[in-house]
Design a protein around this motif. Sequence first.
Motif, PDB file in Angstrom:
ATOM      1  N   LEU A 170      -6.129  -2.182 -10.286  1.00 15.12           N
ATOM      2  CA  LEU A 170      -5.172  -1.082 -10.419  1.00 15.12           C
ATOM      3  C   LEU A 170      -5.157  -0.265  -9.060  1.00 15.12           C
ATOM      4  N   ALA A 171      -6.159   0.130  -8.427  1.00 18.56           N
ATOM      5  CA  ALA A 171      -6.203   0.569  -7.181  1.00 18.56           C
ATOM      6  C   ALA A 171      -5.159  -0.301  -6.076  1.00 18.56           C
ATOM      7  N   GLY A 172      -5.496  -1.580  -6.237  1.00 14.79           N
ATOM      8  CA  GLY A 172      -4.622  -2.553  -5.321  1.00 14.79           C
ATOM      9  C   GLY A 172      -3.129  -2.572  -5.662  1.00 14.79           C
ATOM     10  N   ALA A 173      -3.103  -2.144  -7.007  1.00 13.17           N
ATOM     11  CA  ALA A 173      -1.497  -1.903  -7.421  1.00 13.17           C
ATOM     12  C   ALA A 173      -1.009  -0.926  -6.791  1.00 13.17           C
ATOM     13  N   LEU A 174      -1.758   0.357  -6.554  1.00 16.40           N
ATOM     14  CA  LEU A 174      -1.178   1.486  -5.895  1.00 16.40           C
ATOM     15  C   LEU A 174      -0.870   0.970  -4.619  1.00 16.40           C
ATOM     16  N   LEU A 175      -1.957   0.324  -3.734  1.00 15.04           N
ATOM     17  CA  LEU A 175      -1.438  -0.124  -2.225  1.00 15.04           C
ATOM     18  C   LEU A 175      -0.379  -0.932  -2.362  1.00 15.04           C
ATOM     19  N   GLN A 176      -0.266  -1.958  -3.335  1.00 10.97           N
ATOM     20  CA  GLN A 176       0.999  -2.956  -3.522  1.00 10.97           C
ATOM     21  C   GLN A 176       2.166  -2.157  -3.592  1.00 10.97           C
ATOM     22  N   TYR A 177       2.271  -1.065  -4.412  1.00  7.60           N
ATOM     23  CA  TYR A 177       3.525  -0.412  -4.546  1.00  7.60           C
ATOM     24  C   TYR A 177       4.113   0.265  -3.393  1.00  7.60           C
ATOM     25  N   ALA A 178       2.946   1.048  -2.723  1.00  9.37           N
ATOM     26  CA  ALA A 178       3.323   1.542  -1.365  1.00  9.37           C
ATOM     27  C   ALA A 178       3.507   0.730  -0.353  1.00  9.37           C
ATOM     28  N   LYS A 179       3.186  -0.379  -0.115  1.00 12.05           N
ATOM     29  CA  LYS A 179       3.407  -1.571   0.883  1.00 12.05           C
ATOM     30  C   LYS A 179       4.862  -2.118   0.429  1.00 12.05           C
ATOM     31  N   GLN A 180       5.288  -2.166  -0.970  1.00 11.63           N
ATOM     32  CA  GLN A 180       6.297  -2.740  -1.396  1.00 11.63           C
ATOM     33  C   GLN A 180       7.511  -1.934  -0.752  1.00 11.63           C
ATOM     34  N   GLY A 181       7.363  -0.556  -0.988  1.00 15.44           N
ATOM     35  CA  GLY A 181       8.336   0.504  -0.506  1.00 15.44           C
ATOM     36  C   GLY A 181       8.284   0.404   0.731  1.00 15.44           C
ATOM     37  N   MET A 182       7.452   0.321   1.581  1.00 20.44           N
ATOM     38  CA  MET A 182       7.365   0.446   2.937  1.00 20.44           C
ATOM     39  C   MET A 182       8.359  -0.889   3.548  1.00 20.44           C
ATOM     40  N   SER A 183       8.073  -2.052   2.840  1.00 18.07           N
ATOM     41  CA  SER A 183       8.818  -2.963   3.131  1.00 18.07           C
ATOM     42  C   SER A 183      10.176  -3.075   2.807  1.00 18.07           C
ATOM     43  N   ALA A 184      10.222  -2.611   1.759  1.00 20.29           N
ATOM     44  CA  ALA A 184      11.782  -2.505   1.266  1.00 20.29           C
ATOM     45  C   ALA A 184      12.589  -1.679   1.953  1.00 20.29           C
ATOM     46  N   VAL A 185      12.315  -0.570   2.375  1.00 20.89           N
ATOM     47  CA  VAL A 185      12.920   0.407   3.259  1.00 20.89           C
ATOM     48  C   VAL A 185      12.754   0.081   4.643  1.00 20.89           C
ATOM     49  N   TYR A 186      11.981  -0.490   5.321  1.00 24.61           N
ATOM     50  CA  TYR A 186      11.774  -0.612   6.780  1.00 24.61           C
ATOM     51  C   TYR A 186      11.622  -2.150   7.400  1.00 24.61           C
ATOM     52  N   GLY A 187      11.607  -3.031   6.183  1.00 27.77           N
ATOM     53  CA  GLY A 187      11.371  -4.485   6.683  1.00 27.77           C
ATOM     54  C   GLY A 187      10.015  -4.866   7.291  1.00 27.77           C
ATOM     55  N   LYS A 188      10.193  -5.433   8.339  1.00 30.79           N
ATOM     56  CA  LYS A 188       8.769  -5.813   9.229  1.00 30.79           C
ATOM     57  C   LYS A 188       7.555  -4.781   9.317  1.00 30.79           C
ATOM     58  N   PRO A 189       6.486  -5.025   9.098  1.00 31.92           N
ATOM     59  CA  PRO A 189       5.380  -3.814   9.453  1.00 31.92           C
ATOM     60  C   PRO A 189       5.707  -3.219  11.152  1.00 31.92           C
ATOM     61  N   GLY A 190       6.138  -3.851  11.831  1.00 27.78           N
ATOM     62  CA  GLY A 190       6.376  -3.270  13.164  1.00 27.78           C
ATOM     63  C   GLY A 190       7.182  -2.119  13.101  1.00 27.78           C
ATOM     64  N   ASN A 191       8.239  -2.125  12.055  1.00 31.45           N
ATOM     65  CA  ASN A 191       9.180  -1.139  12.081  1.00 31.45           C
ATOM     66  C   ASN A 191       8.603   0.149  11.138  1.00 31.45           C
TER      67      ASN A 191
END
Length: 206
Positions: free
Chosen positions: A102-123
């Motif tokens: 469940l905690a990992g899911a929160l991090l996944q939601y956050a990571k997915q949001g960042m990826s969806a909006v910004y693309g690659k982690p460098g951005n």
Amino acid sequence: MSDYLREIKYAVEHVMPTLWHERSELRDLEEQAEAAAARARHEYAQANFIMLNAEDPDDFMMGVGQHWGSYWGPDKDAHYLSQDADQIRARIATRAFSTSALAGALLQYAKQGMSAVYGKPGNWPEVRKIGDVALSVIIRHGRNQAMHWEEGNPNSGIVECFDTLAQVDPVFSKYRERSLAMEVVELLGWKEYADFERDLLGTGEE
């Protein structure tokens, strides 16, 4: 980001209370058990001191009486509370995977949001820092550590991130031993949906 958060709000709002409730319940019981054990240790220490320093049989018997009083009093309390704590730990242990997931899911939601909006982690924007580590970096590598720690071969990004976080809290040095998703969520201060939303909206993208 606002559109993405609207889509996941329901899920996140139901995940968070479960995590923090379990965390709180275990801590409360551990504190009770330790308090009872401390009382027992104190009573036994007093009784032993009296017996070791007895000047006559009456003093010695007073120490014996206190010793047995401790056995039937605080020590019994500690024993039963310890049993309760063990039972709680066992129940928590059986649910450790789901709690971590469940905690990992929160991090996944956050990571997915960042990826969806910004693309690659460098951005990805930093948003804020904890110690010397940017929030976006913690989200990325916290999620990856939670998902892949059992492989026993953390990548250099995870190693650098968690070695640095270990300077903030030594628990993060255990990243090779178990998922630290719950500890990451705690470090980020995501106790309510508003905390999570504030960080994601803090990226500056609507």
